[in-house]
Motif scaffolding. Structure first.
Motif, PDB file in Angstrom:
ATOM      1  N   UNK A 187       0.952  -5.236   5.974  1.00  0.00           N
ATOM      2  CA  UNK A 187       1.873  -6.258   6.454  1.00  0.00           C
ATOM      3  C   UNK A 187       1.762  -7.519   5.592  1.00  0.00           C
ATOM      4  N   UNK A 188       0.544  -7.913   5.249  1.00  0.00           N
ATOM      5  CA  UNK A 188       0.333  -9.097   4.415  1.00  0.00           C
ATOM      6  C   UNK A 188       0.935  -8.911   3.031  1.00  0.00           C
ATOM      7  N   UNK A 189       0.866  -7.715   2.511  1.00  0.00           N
ATOM      8  CA  UNK A 189       1.461  -7.451   1.199  1.00  0.00           C
ATOM      9  C   UNK A 189       2.947  -7.788   1.208  1.00  0.00           C
ATOM     10  N   UNK A 190       3.599  -7.533   2.333  1.00  0.00           N
ATOM     11  CA  UNK A 190       5.031  -7.779   2.412  1.00  0.00           C
ATOM     12  C   UNK A 190       5.364  -9.261   2.453  1.00  0.00           C
ATOM     13  N   UNK A 191       4.580 -10.029   3.202  1.00  0.00           N
ATOM     14  CA  UNK A 191       5.025 -11.365   3.550  1.00  0.00           C
ATOM     15  C   UNK A 191       4.157 -12.511   3.039  1.00  0.00           C
ATOM     16  N   UNK A 192       2.974 -12.235   2.546  1.00  0.00           N
ATOM     17  CA  UNK A 192       2.127 -13.311   2.047  1.00  0.00           C
ATOM     18  C   UNK A 192       2.050 -13.254   0.532  1.00  0.00           C
TER      19      UNK A 192
END
Length: 434
Positions: A187-192
Motif C-alpha cells: 500500500x505504501x508503495x502506491x501512495x508514499x
C-alpha cells in the motif's frame, strides 16, 4: 492550488505522499494537453498476471462451448458470471519446462520461456511483465507492482533453486523481481514517496489538496472522487486492523524456543484477508494508474499454505495437489474466487463508456496442468477486454496444433500494452485470436 486541470497526470499531493486519481470525465488524466472529456478508448490498458502453483483438479479444469452459454468445469465455476468476458485457452505449453519435470524447473521460466540453469545457480529469463514494465513503466509512478501471499523459499530442491518456484516475475535473467508480501508496505508503495510504515493516514496527508481539487470538477466526478477516497480509507483501516492481530505473511518469532505447548496444526495467518487485501491493492494500483503492470502470486509452486477456513487443514497445498479429491477442488475454487473478486471489482469501476475490466487483461495461469506435474499443456484463463482488443466468450484449443508456445500468448499481450517484439522466448508470432 496547483492547476490540476492542465496537469499531464492528475495527482493529489501531501507531505511525503503522492496519490494518483482515477479516470474522470471532466479532466484530462492520460495525456491530453487541454481539458476535455477523454474518450474511454484513451484510457490505458493494464495487464495483471495471477499465479497459483501446482495446477488444478485434472477432471474439473475444462470449458465447453462459447460465449454466455459456455459450460465450465467445477474449478472455473466462480467465473460463471464472466463467461462472455473470458477467454479459456487450452493446449499452450512451455517447452523448457519439460526438461526438469519438477516444480522449480516448471515455474522459474513460466513467464519467459527461457532455459533454466540447474545446480543451485540462478539464471532464467526476463519475464513478460517486466519486459512491458521496462518499456512503458516510465509513464506511471511505479513501473510494475509485484505482490505475493507466500514468501520466497531460497532452498534447493532436486538440483534446482527453489527461488524458481517462488518467483514468477524476473527483472533480468539473474534477478527475481522483489516480491512484496506485506499488504501495508505494498500500500505504501502506491501512495508514499518511499516505502515506509507511518502513523499518518494517506488520506489525511492529501486532504487539503483534495478539498481544493473537488471544487474544480463536475458533480459526477465529485461522487466518483468520494467513492474512490472511501475505498482507499477502507483498505487503510483493514490493514490497520490486520496489523493489530499481528504481522501477516513473513511473521518472525521473538523467542528462540517455544514458551507454550505445540498448538494444533493450522496456518498462522488469515490467508483469506491477506489475499483480499492484495487483490484490493492490485485494483487500487490500476484504478489510480499508479502502475499498469501487476503480478500477484497467490502461492508458491511447491507451496506450504494451509486452508483451515475451507475445512482443509490436514495437508499443505503441495501435497493436496497430488490427488484429485473434493478437498483439492475446494482449494482450486478458492483461488478462482480471487480472480472473480478482482474481475467483479474492476468491472464496477467506470472509465467513460467502459469499465476498468474492459480496459484490462487479467490472466490466471499455473506452471502445470495438475499436481501430477503435467506441463505438456498449461492451464490459462483470461478475463477482460484488453482495451477493447480482446473478444470475450472465447474457448480456444491449441493442443493438436503446431506452434502452441505459451510465449505466443505473451507476444499478444505485449502488443496490447504497446510493446511490439519480433520474438519472445521460443515464439516468433502472437496468437491471432487473442
Amino acid at each position: 492550488m496547483a492547476d490540476h486541470q492542465f496537469s499531464r497526470r492528475t495527482m493529489l499531493r501531501g507531505l511525503g505522499v503522492t496519490m494518483a486519481l482515477p479516470w474522470m470525465e471532466s479532466l484530462s488524466v492520460w495525456g491530453d494537453e487541454t481539458p476535455s472529456i477523454t474518450p474511454a478508448s484513451q484510457a490505458p490498458t493494464r495487464m495483471a498476471i495471477l499465479f497459483s502453483g501446482c495446477g488444478y483438479h485434472r477432471h474439473e479444469w475444462w470449458a465447453k462451448g462459447q460465449g454466455k452459454s459456455m459450460e465450465l468445469g467445477k474449478v472455473l465455476a466462480p467465473l460463471n458470471d464472466f463467461r462472455d468476458r473470458m477467454t479459456f485457452i487450452r493446449g499452450l505449453y512451455n517447452a523448457e519446462a519439460l526438461k526438469g519435470n519438477i516444480h522449480s524447473s516448471q515455474t522459474g521460466n513460466l513467464l519467459s520461456g527461457a532455459p533454466l540453469t540447474a545446480g543451485g545457480t540462478i539464471r532464467s529469463g526476463t519475464s513478460v511483465d517486466q519486459v512491458v514494465a521496462q518499456k512503458i513503466g516510465h509513464q506511471t509512478k511505479l513501473p510494475s507492482l509485484v505482490l505475493g501471499c507466500e514468501k520466497a523459499n531460497p532452498s534447493v530442491h532436486k538440483n534446482y533453486s527453489m527461488l524458481y518456484s517462488s518467483h514468477i516475475s524476473w527483472s533480468s535473467p539473474t534477478t527475481p523481481t522483489p516480491l512484496e508480501v506485506y499488504p501495508a508496505l505494498a500500500f505504501d508503495h502506491l501512495f508514499k514517496e518511499s516505502a515506509q510504515l507511518g502513523d499518518k493516514s494517506v488520506l489525511d496527508a492529501v486532504l487539503a489538496d483534495a478539498k481544493d481539487f473537488r471544487r474544480d470538477i463536475s458533480t459526477l466526478d465529485q461522487h466518483k472522487l468520494d467513492e474512490y477516497l472511501n475505498s482507499v480509507r477502507d483498505v487503510e483501516q483493514r490493514i490497520e486492523r490486520a496489523g493489530k492481530r499481528g504481522e501477516m505473511q513473513g511473521w518472525r518469532p521473538t523467542l528462540t524456543g517455544p514458551n507454550i505447548p505445540r498448538p494444533a496444526d493450522g496456518y498462522p495467518q488469515d490467508i483469506v484477508e491477506h489475499m483480499r487485501l492484495m487483490s484490493d491493492i492490485l485494483v487500487l494500483a490500476f484504478q489510480t494508474d499508479t502502475t499498469r503492470v501487476c503480478t500477484l502470486k497467490l502461492n508458491n509452486d511447491h507451496g506450504t499454505l494451509r486452508f483451515p477456513h475451507l475445512g482443509v487443514d490436514y495437508m499443505i497445498h503441495h501435497l493436496l495437489s497430488h490427488n484429485d479429491t473434493d478437498d483439492w477442488l475446494k482449494v482450486n475454487q478458492f483461488f478462482l474466487e480471487q480472480v472473480a473478486y478482482i474481475a467483479r471489482k474492476m468491472d464496477s469501476i467506470r472509465e467513460g463508456d467502459r469499465t476498468l475490466l474492459d480496459n484490462s487483461m487479467l490472466m490466471l495461469c499455473s506452471s502445470m496442468l495438475n499436481g501430477h506435474h503435467d506441463a505438456n499443456q498449461l492451464p490459462v484463463v483470461m478475463v477482460g477486454g484488453g482495451g477493447g482488443r480482446i473478444r470475450g466468450g472465447q474457448n480456444l484449443d491449441y493442443l493438436e496444433k503446431p506452434d502452441r508456445q505459451m510465449c505466443r500468448l505473451y507476444l499478444s499481450m505485449m502488443d496490447k500494452m504497446g510493446v511490439q517484439l519480433d520474438s519472445f522466448g521460443d515464439a516468433t508470432q502472437p496468437l491471432d485470436e487473442v
